[in-house]
Scaffold this motif. Structure first.
Motif, PDB file in Angstrom:
ATOM      1  N   ALA A 179      -8.439   3.154 -32.783  1.00 17.04           N
ATOM      2  CA  ALA A 179      -8.916   2.140 -31.841  1.00 17.04           C
ATOM      3  C   ALA A 179      -9.339   0.876 -32.586  1.00 17.04           C
ATOM      4  N   GLY A 180      -8.768  -0.259 -32.155  1.00 17.89           N
ATOM      5  CA  GLY A 180      -9.115  -1.545 -32.732  1.00 17.89           C
ATOM      6  C   GLY A 180      -8.518  -1.836 -34.089  1.00 17.89           C
ATOM      7  N   ALA A 181      -7.787  -0.908 -34.671  1.00 17.56           N
ATOM      8  CA  ALA A 181      -7.201  -1.102 -36.003  1.00 17.56           C
ATOM      9  C   ALA A 181      -5.870  -1.847 -35.909  1.00 17.56           C
ATOM     10  N   GLU A 182      -5.427  -2.394 -37.038  1.00 14.69           N
ATOM     11  CA  GLU A 182      -4.159  -3.119 -37.117  1.00 14.69           C
ATOM     12  C   GLU A 182      -3.389  -2.657 -38.347  1.00 14.69           C
ATOM     13  N   ALA A 183      -2.054  -2.595 -38.213  1.00 15.92           N
ATOM     14  CA  ALA A 183      -1.230  -2.166 -39.340  1.00 15.92           C
ATOM     15  C   ALA A 183       0.177  -2.735 -39.216  1.00 15.92           C
ATOM     16  N   THR A 184       0.852  -2.793 -40.359  1.00 19.95           N
ATOM     17  CA  THR A 184       2.261  -3.190 -40.416  1.00 19.95           C
ATOM     18  C   THR A 184       3.007  -2.131 -41.212  1.00 19.95           C
ATOM     19  N   LEU A 185       4.100  -1.645 -40.644  1.00 17.50           N
ATOM     20  CA  LEU A 185       4.858  -0.566 -41.277  1.00 17.50           C
ATOM     21  C   LEU A 185       6.345  -0.883 -41.245  1.00 17.50           C
ATOM     22  N   ASP A 221      13.769  -1.065 -53.737  1.00 13.79           N
ATOM     23  CA  ASP A 221      12.963  -1.706 -54.768  1.00 13.79           C
ATOM     24  C   ASP A 221      12.737  -3.180 -54.475  1.00 13.79           C
ATOM     25  N   GLU A 222      13.642  -3.785 -53.715  1.00 14.22           N
ATOM     26  CA  GLU A 222      13.517  -5.193 -53.380  1.00 14.22           C
ATOM     27  C   GLU A 222      12.300  -5.443 -52.493  1.00 14.22           C
ATOM     28  N   LEU A 223      11.990  -4.497 -51.620  1.00 20.06           N
ATOM     29  CA  LEU A 223      10.847  -4.659 -50.738  1.00 20.06           C
ATOM     30  C   LEU A 223       9.522  -4.516 -51.483  1.00 20.06           C
ATOM     31  N   LEU A 224       9.515  -3.716 -52.547  1.00 20.58           N
ATOM     32  CA  LEU A 224       8.260  -3.447 -53.242  1.00 20.58           C
ATOM     33  C   LEU A 224       7.927  -4.461 -54.325  1.00 20.58           C
ATOM     34  N   CYS A 225       8.918  -5.229 -54.766  1.00 18.50           N
ATOM     35  CA  CYS A 225       8.662  -6.163 -55.852  1.00 18.50           C
ATOM     36  C   CYS A 225       7.737  -7.283 -55.379  1.00 18.50           C
ATOM     37  N   GLY A 226       6.899  -7.754 -56.287  1.00 23.68           N
ATOM     38  CA  GLY A 226       6.005  -8.852 -55.968  1.00 23.68           C
ATOM     39  C   GLY A 226       4.705  -8.431 -55.317  1.00 23.68           C
ATOM     40  N   GLY A 227       4.565  -7.151 -54.986  1.00 21.37           N
ATOM     41  CA  GLY A 227       3.314  -6.672 -54.426  1.00 21.37           C
ATOM     42  C   GLY A 227       3.073  -7.025 -52.976  1.00 21.37           C
ATOM     43  N   ALA A 228       4.107  -7.500 -52.274  1.00 17.59           N
ATOM     44  CA  ALA A 228       3.929  -7.869 -50.870  1.00 17.59           C
ATOM     45  C   ALA A 228       3.832  -6.648 -49.966  1.00 17.59           C
ATOM     46  N   PHE A 229       4.306  -5.479 -50.466  1.00 19.80           N
ATOM     47  CA  PHE A 229       4.297  -4.248 -49.682  1.00 19.80           C
ATOM     48  C   PHE A 229       3.721  -3.108 -50.528  1.00 19.80           C
ATOM     49  N   ARG A 230       3.197  -2.107 -49.847  1.00 19.58           N
ATOM     50  CA  ARG A 230       2.709  -0.899 -50.512  1.00 19.58           C
ATOM     51  C   ARG A 230       3.584   0.278 -50.096  1.00 19.58           C
ATOM     52  N   LEU A 231       3.870   1.152 -51.054  1.00 19.48           N
ATOM     53  CA  LEU A 231       4.697   2.325 -50.802  1.00 19.48           C
ATOM     54  C   LEU A 231       3.860   3.430 -50.158  1.00 19.48           C
ATOM     55  N   ALA A 243      10.191   4.940 -47.058  1.00 17.69           N
ATOM     56  CA  ALA A 243      11.640   4.978 -47.278  1.00 17.69           C
ATOM     57  C   ALA A 243      12.171   6.405 -47.181  1.00 17.69           C
ATOM     58  N   ASN A 244      13.113   6.620 -46.277  1.00 16.53           N
ATOM     59  CA  ASN A 244      13.872   7.866 -46.187  1.00 16.53           C
ATOM     60  C   ASN A 244      12.993   9.103 -46.024  1.00 16.53           C
ATOM     61  N   LEU A 245      11.936   8.969 -45.238  1.00 19.48           N
ATOM     62  CA  LEU A 245      11.083  10.129 -44.971  1.00 19.48           C
ATOM     63  C   LEU A 245      11.654  10.913 -43.797  1.00 19.48           C
ATOM     64  N   PRO A 246      11.929  12.208 -43.970  1.00 21.29           N
ATOM     65  CA  PRO A 246      12.507  12.977 -42.863  1.00 21.29           C
ATOM     66  C   PRO A 246      11.534  13.188 -41.710  1.00 21.29           C
ATOM     67  N   LYS A 247      10.215  13.224 -42.007  1.00 22.00           N
ATOM     68  CA  LYS A 247       9.206  13.363 -40.964  1.00 22.00           C
ATOM     69  C   LYS A 247       8.030  12.459 -41.289  1.00 22.00           C
ATOM     70  N   LEU A 248       7.543  11.771 -40.265  1.00 27.14           N
ATOM     71  CA  LEU A 248       6.399  10.889 -40.462  1.00 27.14           C
ATOM     72  C   LEU A 248       5.605  10.798 -39.171  1.00 27.14           C
ATOM     73  N   LYS A 249       4.277  10.976 -39.294  1.00 27.11           N
ATOM     74  CA  LYS A 249       3.378  10.773 -38.165  1.00 27.11           C
ATOM     75  C   LYS A 249       2.431   9.636 -38.510  1.00 27.11           C
ATOM     76  N   ARG A 266       1.888  11.880 -43.141  1.00 25.03           N
ATOM     77  CA  ARG A 266       1.002  11.362 -42.107  1.00 25.03           C
ATOM     78  C   ARG A 266       0.253  10.139 -42.631  1.00 25.03           C
ATOM     79  N   LEU A 267       0.309   9.070 -41.843  1.00 20.92           N
ATOM     80  CA  LEU A 267      -0.389   7.829 -42.167  1.00 20.92           C
ATOM     81  C   LEU A 267      -1.395   7.541 -41.064  1.00 20.92           C
ATOM     82  N   ASP A 268      -2.679   7.517 -41.421  1.00 20.23           N
ATOM     83  CA  ASP A 268      -3.743   7.220 -40.464  1.00 20.23           C
ATOM     84  C   ASP A 268      -4.416   5.914 -40.863  1.00 20.23           C
ATOM     85  N   VAL A 269      -4.509   5.007 -39.911  1.00 19.66           N
ATOM     86  CA  VAL A 269      -5.101   3.697 -40.152  1.00 19.66           C
ATOM     87  C   VAL A 269      -6.330   3.564 -39.256  1.00 19.66           C
TER      88      VAL A 269
END
Length: 275
Positions: free
Chosen positions: A45-51, A5-15, A34-40, A20-23
């Motif tokens: 091309a040319g996209a940027e992301a922070t995870l 919950d500390e990471l999500l407070c203040g709106g600096a991060f999105r849950l 958080a605590n995902l047993p499987k994640l893809k 599967r996450l496609d950017v």
């Protein structure tokens, strides 16, 4: 300790809660999984992301990441519980991936990075802190399969009590991966006679035109620095904690997610107080 919950407070991060996450375009707001047993994860091309990957309860997890041509990803993996995580990263041409790993308790990270097309680069900076009764493993392999790629793996470890830390590193350079630039570094400190850190950096090179290096150290605290700090009014415990904080802070400062720096250092400080 670092809390979800500390990471999500203040709106600096999105849950993010899916599998599967496609950017497909630049993402201005960092995602937290958080605590995902499987994640893809796919960064187009040319996209940027922070995870940010957070593991604050025991589990076994697998994460697969693929970066397209010219994609950029900032990835941070945080361990505050005994998790076993396999992380696989595949990178296309001219893609950039910067990774920070922080293991604040006994945990096992197996990371496999494949630089598959020319111009790809990967930077991994990590730290593990193994206290009494804990066992930390950082198993890092970087495969250079194409020419003109670069990589850096820089991992620091601290063990105290009867804690055990392990670094296993391998840089593989394929025959066609000419003009590879790869560096691998393992730096470790043991606190007490019962603590143990083993480190095994390796290079496996089949190309001729490369710049590759690796090195490892395991040692005690700097006694001269401790004496210097104690002469200025600090107790031995305070001096030891400050020296170790500075040792690990070097990794935290390299994290490209600036919003995390304060939270990470607080987690490091709280952990070191118990070691």
């Amino acid at each position: 300790m670092i809390r979800f919950d500390e990471l999500l407070c203040g709106g600096a991060f999105r849950l993010f809660e899916g599998e599967r996450l496609d950017v497909g375009q630049p993402e201005p707001t960092p995602r937290v999984a958080a605590n995902l047993p499987k994640l893809k994860v796919g960064v187009g091309a040319g996209a940027e992301a922070t995870l940010v990957l957070l593991y604050d309860r025991p589990l076994t997890a697998s994460v697969e990441v693929e970066l397209g041509e010219g994609a950029r990803l900032e990835l941070c993996a945080l361990f505050t519980a005994e998790a076993f995580v396999e992380l696989a990263v595949r990178q296309k041409g001219r893609s950039e991936c910067r990774m920070t790993t922080l293991q604040l308790t006994g945990s096992n990270l197996v990371c496999r990075v494949g630089l598959e097309e020319p111009g790809a680069s990967n930077r991994l900076h990590g730290a593990f802190l193994a206290g009494a009764g804990e066992h930390c493993v950082a198993d890092i392999r970087l495969d250079h399969a194409a020419a003109d790629c670069s990589s850096e793996s820089y991992v620091k470890g601290v063990a105290s009590g009867d804690g055990v830390g392990e670094f296993r590193g391998l840089v593989y350079v394929a025959p066609d991966a000419q003009r590879t630039d790869a560096r691998q570094t393992s730096r470790n400190v043991v606190l007490g006679d019962a603590a143990r850190v083993t480190t095994r950096p390796q290079l496996e090179i089949y190309a001729d035109d490369v710049k590759c290096s690796h090195g490892a150290t395991v040692g005690q605290m700097d006694d001269e620095a401790l004496l210097y700090m104690r002469q200025r009014g600090l107790s031995e415990a305070q001096a030891r904690a400050l020296q170790m904080e500075g040792f690990v802070a070097d990794v935290v400062r390299r994290c490209g997610v600036e919003q995390l720096h304060e939270v990470l250092m607080r987690g490091v400080s709280e952990k070191l107080e118990r070691m």
